[in-house]
Design an enzyme around this catalytic site. Structure first.
Site, PDB file in Angstrom:
ATOM      1  N   ASP A  85      -7.908  -3.013  -1.727  1.00 29.00           N
ATOM      2  CA  ASP A  85      -7.464  -3.361  -0.378  1.00 29.00           C
ATOM      3  C   ASP A  85      -6.677  -2.209   0.239  1.00 29.00           C
ATOM      4  O   ASP A  85      -6.120  -1.355  -0.461  1.00 29.00           O
ATOM      5  CB  ASP A  85      -6.619  -4.632  -0.391  1.00 29.00           C
ATOM      6  CG  ASP A  85      -5.361  -4.516  -1.245  1.00 29.00           C
ATOM      7  OD1 ASP A  85      -5.459  -3.977  -2.372  1.00 29.00           O
ATOM      8  OD2 ASP A  85      -4.286  -4.960  -0.810  1.00 29.00           O
ATOM      9  N   GLU A 146      -2.897  -5.695  -3.580  1.00 26.89           N
ATOM     10  CA  GLU A 146      -1.720  -4.881  -3.924  1.00 26.89           C
ATOM     11  C   GLU A 146      -0.853  -4.602  -2.714  1.00 26.89           C
ATOM     12  O   GLU A 146       0.380  -4.569  -2.808  1.00 26.89           O
ATOM     13  CB  GLU A 146      -2.177  -3.569  -4.570  1.00 26.89           C
ATOM     14  CG  GLU A 146      -1.046  -2.747  -5.201  1.00 26.89           C
ATOM     15  CD  GLU A 146      -0.350  -1.803  -4.248  1.00 26.89           C
ATOM     16  OE1 GLU A 146       0.722  -1.275  -4.609  1.00 26.89           O
ATOM     17  OE2 GLU A 146      -0.864  -1.586  -3.112  1.00 26.89           O
TER      18      GLU A 146
END
Length: 377
Positions: A85, A146
């Site tokens: 991400d 994350e």
């Protein structure tokens, strides 16, 4: 064949990295992250790995587990922990498009941390193509969350780490090319103010503004910052109609703490801000927290020494130091599992519209990972 002899091809690597960058994958868009998983899964399968796509949860996208064949598959080995991400919303390519300019490669997420994941996978690709065996099994776990503190996959990462001997986290290299051994705690807090609505024109005095209360609190929160514990208000959402006194306002605060004691004091200071003043209520709740990964632990330093020796043989010096930026290395390092972080590509501008990497770091860092995979035992 030594890892120093593996035939990394810069032009080929750049060509194959491009789809990774042009597949935008912001955390808050699970479908976009799933498209990124597809891109990486194909490359991993083409490199000879077996794949497992793990369904997403808590509104996040899926994770990808990649295992390379090994005679000792199932025994403790090397875990490469990365995230797919980014902080950039879909459409950022319009402002920071994939391009090659002056020895630099640009694009959203290229430094944090698609470039690092790519070079680690490229290392295993070349090892497999050369018919070499790594001393230990190598597993990649690539997760979707994350950038928001890993609320959905922390358990997954920690469980995978328990099954392995070492953890490598190819987050971006430090500005000097060094890696990270030790990270400070990162705590998140959610703030809400609840006011009293009224018409802002003919009944202003009857209202109590939630926005005004939050505005007064922001300088107070950021003034609590010290060298050892910082506070930053990074997100605010409030208001819908300018002719209404706001009845709600939401904010998010990020805090860095160098030690567990600093973390405890910071958490207490934030929670003590909750209060009600002139009918406006401030509610502070604690969000996800990355634990302190204490720097200088013997098991981590021993792993670093071996990686630094590999770097010297490649031709560069790789220093180390702790970092205030959080990563999933916080979890594995805090567990006591030997961890080396920020082994990824060199670059600058992460989380900005100028995010880029130095193209010569692609081969350098791929060879570094190949050396770690071939020599960590």
């Amino acid at each position: 064949m030594s890892f120093l002899e593996l035939p990394f091809d810069l032009e080929d690597m750049i060509q194959r990295l491009q789809p990774w960058i042009e597949t935008e994958s912001p955390t808050f868009d699970p479908a976009a992250v799933a498209r990124m998983v597809d891109v990486v899964a194909y490359d991993a399968a083409a490199a000879g790995a077996s794949l497992e796509v793990i369904p997403g949860r808590l509104g996040c996208g899926p994770s990808l587990r990649v295992r390379f064949p090994h005679p000792d598959q199932g025994k403790p080995g090397i875990l490469v922990s990365g995230h797919l991400d980014t902080v950039h919303p879909v459409g950022t390519l319009g402002q920071n498009p994939w391009r090659r300019d002056g020895g630099k490669l640009y694009g959203p997420g290229i430094q944090d941390m698609k470039g690092g994941n790519f070079v680690a996978l490229e290392a295993m690709r070349q090892i497999m193509r050369a018919g070499l065996n790594t001393p230990l099994p190598v597993t990649f776990l690539l997760t979707p969350d994350e950038e928001i503190g890993t609320p959905a996959t922390r358990d997954l990462i920690e469980q995978e780490a328990r099954l392995n001997k070492y953890v490598v986290v190819p987050e971006p290299a430090r500005p000097d090319g060094g890696c990270v051994i030790g990270r400070y705690a990162i705590a998140r807090f959610n703030l809400e103010t609840r006011g009293v609505p009224s018409h802002a024109g003919w009944a202003l005095k009857d209202g109590r503004s939630a926005i005004a209360m939050m505005a007064r609190k922001i300088p107070q929160i950021e003034a609590m910052t010290t060298e050892d514990c910082t506070f930053s208000v990074g997100v605010i959402h409030a208001g819908q109609w300018v002719n209404c006194v706001s009845s709600s306002c939401f904010a998010e605060v990020l805090s860095m703490a160098k030690t567990d004691a600093d973390l405890e004091r910071g958490v207490l200071a934030m929670l003590e801000l909750s209060e009600t003043v002139d009918q406006v209520e401030l509610i502070v709740t604690r969000g996800v927290t990355r634990p302190v990964w204490n720097p200088g632990q013997p098991q981590d330093m021993a792993l670093y020494d071996r990686a630094a020796d590999i770097a010297r043989r490649i031709g560069f010096d790789m220093g180390q130091q702790p970092s205030g930026g959080g990563s999933d290395g916080n979890f594995t390092g805090a567990m006591g599992i030997p961890t080396i972080d920020s082994t990824g590509v060199r670059g600058a501008g992460l989380h900005t519209l100028n995010e880029h990497i130095h193209e010569d770091s692609l081969v350098e860092r791929a060879r570094l990972h190949a050396g770690m995979f071939m020599e960590f035992a």
